[in-house]
Design an enzyme around this catalytic site. Structure first.
Site, PDB file in Angstrom:
ATOM      1  N   TRP A 103       0.832  -1.209   0.000  1.00  0.00           N
ATOM      2  CA  TRP A 103       0.000   0.000   0.000  1.00  0.00           C
ATOM      3  C   TRP A 103       0.863   1.254   0.000  1.00  0.00           C
ATOM      4  O   TRP A 103       0.527   2.244  -0.645  1.00  0.00           O
ATOM      5  CB  TRP A 103      -0.965  -0.036   1.184  1.00  0.00           C
ATOM      6  N   ASP A 173      -1.917   6.877   6.233  1.00  0.00           N
ATOM      7  CA  ASP A 173      -3.002   6.020   5.757  1.00  0.00           C
ATOM      8  C   ASP A 173      -3.347   5.054   6.896  1.00  0.00           C
ATOM      9  O   ASP A 173      -2.578   4.152   7.211  1.00  0.00           O
ATOM     10  CB  ASP A 173      -2.547   5.249   4.519  1.00  0.00           C
ATOM     11  N   LYS A 197     -12.934  -1.519   6.934  1.00  0.00           N
ATOM     12  CA  LYS A 197     -12.239  -2.488   7.781  1.00  0.00           C
ATOM     13  C   LYS A 197     -12.644  -2.318   9.246  1.00  0.00           C
ATOM     14  O   LYS A 197     -13.026  -3.274   9.902  1.00  0.00           O
ATOM     15  CB  LYS A 197     -10.730  -2.353   7.607  1.00  0.00           C
TER      16      LYS A 197
END
Length: 362
Positions: A103, A173, A197
């Site tokens: 990511w 993030d 999530k």
């Protein structure tokens, strides 16, 4: 409910059962309006009450200080990979990134399209199985910001502590671990997180940013990709993902009822300890992927002796009612995602299955 799966999906992920049940009860008619919240105007009082209550809940649960804006955007973290440099980079400045895996790599790739980037630290030499220490950071003097990925879902690594920076804004993030533990928001210039999530369903992305970082971008940026556009209109410039925001509202109320971020951390650490103890105590049958000092309390990654045995593990686990234990396609292996809504009992059941699998397949 007896037929609920043991859900260890990496995202979209498990939601609290009582949240789903409440949404089910209100699905056709919300709050006596005669319609679903999905059918009503985002300009109407009924939806706006949900919208602003959701912001207030986030501010309360994360203890967000004055001087920060809370935005509800779309496009997931993947859009934020581009929005951050588009809004924060300027000529003569560089976007500094900590490279910790998949990511982080995607965020770096996007940033390169809009300006100069620099790698302030990397764990690539360790196959991204650890998080760099704060002492390893080498931040350029002309950095516009330092970006890091709080929790890498694929490798199963997580920052235990965030660097405290005075010279540049810290951009993080937090898609896969926001509200898994208490947070000092004043350490950060910008936080972003896809909701799917820990906070709700897919479709809405939370952005928390210092007001002083909101300004006219130095490059041409489409109106919808400017933070200022959404900050000025309280995330109501265009039609927001109303149902997803409503679901975040219910999830935040569940977190508050459960004891807030501190209670989430206690339960999350209990779940993680159960799994890591099962892995470490297996005599090498199960092998943890992330280095112990960087292990995630959200995504537990592990391997077996070979891929055939791992395929058998996935197959037999699915037959036993477990979902989502196959590792990411880029790295293989096994992964249990134990986000806030995953019950401790589900983890206990997984540990029991792991012990049984070892006995039957050892």
């Amino acid at each position: 409910m007896a037929n609920r799966a043991y859900n260890f999906n990496a995202g979209p992920a498990a939601l609290p059962l009582e949240v789903l049940q409440q949404a089910q009860e209100q699905f056709v008619e919300f709050d006596g309006t005669g319609m679903s919240i999905m059918e009503m105007s985002h300009r109407g009082k009924s939806y706006e009450s949900v919208h602003f209550e959701t912001e207030a809940l986030l501010r309360e649960l994360l203890n967000i200080p004055d001087g920060y804006k809370v935005l509800f955007l779309q496009g997931g973290a993947s859009t934020q990979f581009a929005m951050v440099p588009m809004n924060l980079l300027s000529p003569g400045k560089v976007g500094a990134y900590v490279h910790t895996g998949n990511w982080a790599s995607k965020a770096i790739k996007e940033a390169k399209m809009f300006g100069e980037t620099a790698i302030a630290a990397s764990s690539e030499a360790d196959a991204f199985m650890r998080v760099p220490s704060v002492a390893e950071l080498n931040i350029p003097e002309n950095a516009a910001y330092l970006h890091l990925t709080s929790n890498e879902t694929i490798g199963g690594t997580q920052w235990a502590e965030y660097p405290k920076l005075d010279s540049v804004p810290l951009v993080v993030d937090m898609s896969s671990d926001i509200l898994c533990r208490p947070l000092n928001v004043s350490q950060f210039g910008l936080i972003y997180a896809g909701a799917q999530k820990n906070l709700g369903p897919s479709g809405v992305t939370i952005v928390i940013l210092k007001e002083e970082l909101i300004g006219k971008p130095s490059m041409p940026v489409p109106t919808m990709l400017q933070y200022a556009t959404h900050a000025k209109s309280d995330s109501l410039y265009n039609t927001p993902p109303t149902f997803a925001i409503y679901m975040v509202n219910l999830t935040l109320k569940w977190i508050k009822k459960s004891g807030g971020a501190a209670a989430m951390e206690r339960v999350n650490r209990e779940k993680a300890e159960l799994l890591y103890e099962a892995i470490d105590g297996s005599g090498g049958y199960y092998r943890g992927c992330a280095q112990p000092g960087s292990r995630s309390i959200m995504n537990v990654t592990f391997r077996l002796a070979d891929e055939e045995l791992e395929k058998r593990f996935v197959q037999q686990s699915e037959e036993a009612g477990f979902v989502g234990l196959k590792g990411h396609r880029d790295v293989g292996g096994l992964r249990a995602s134990i986000y806030n809504a995953v019950p401790v009992d589900s983890v206990r059941a997984l540990v029991a299955f792991m012990k049984d699998f070892k006995q039957r397949n050892g």
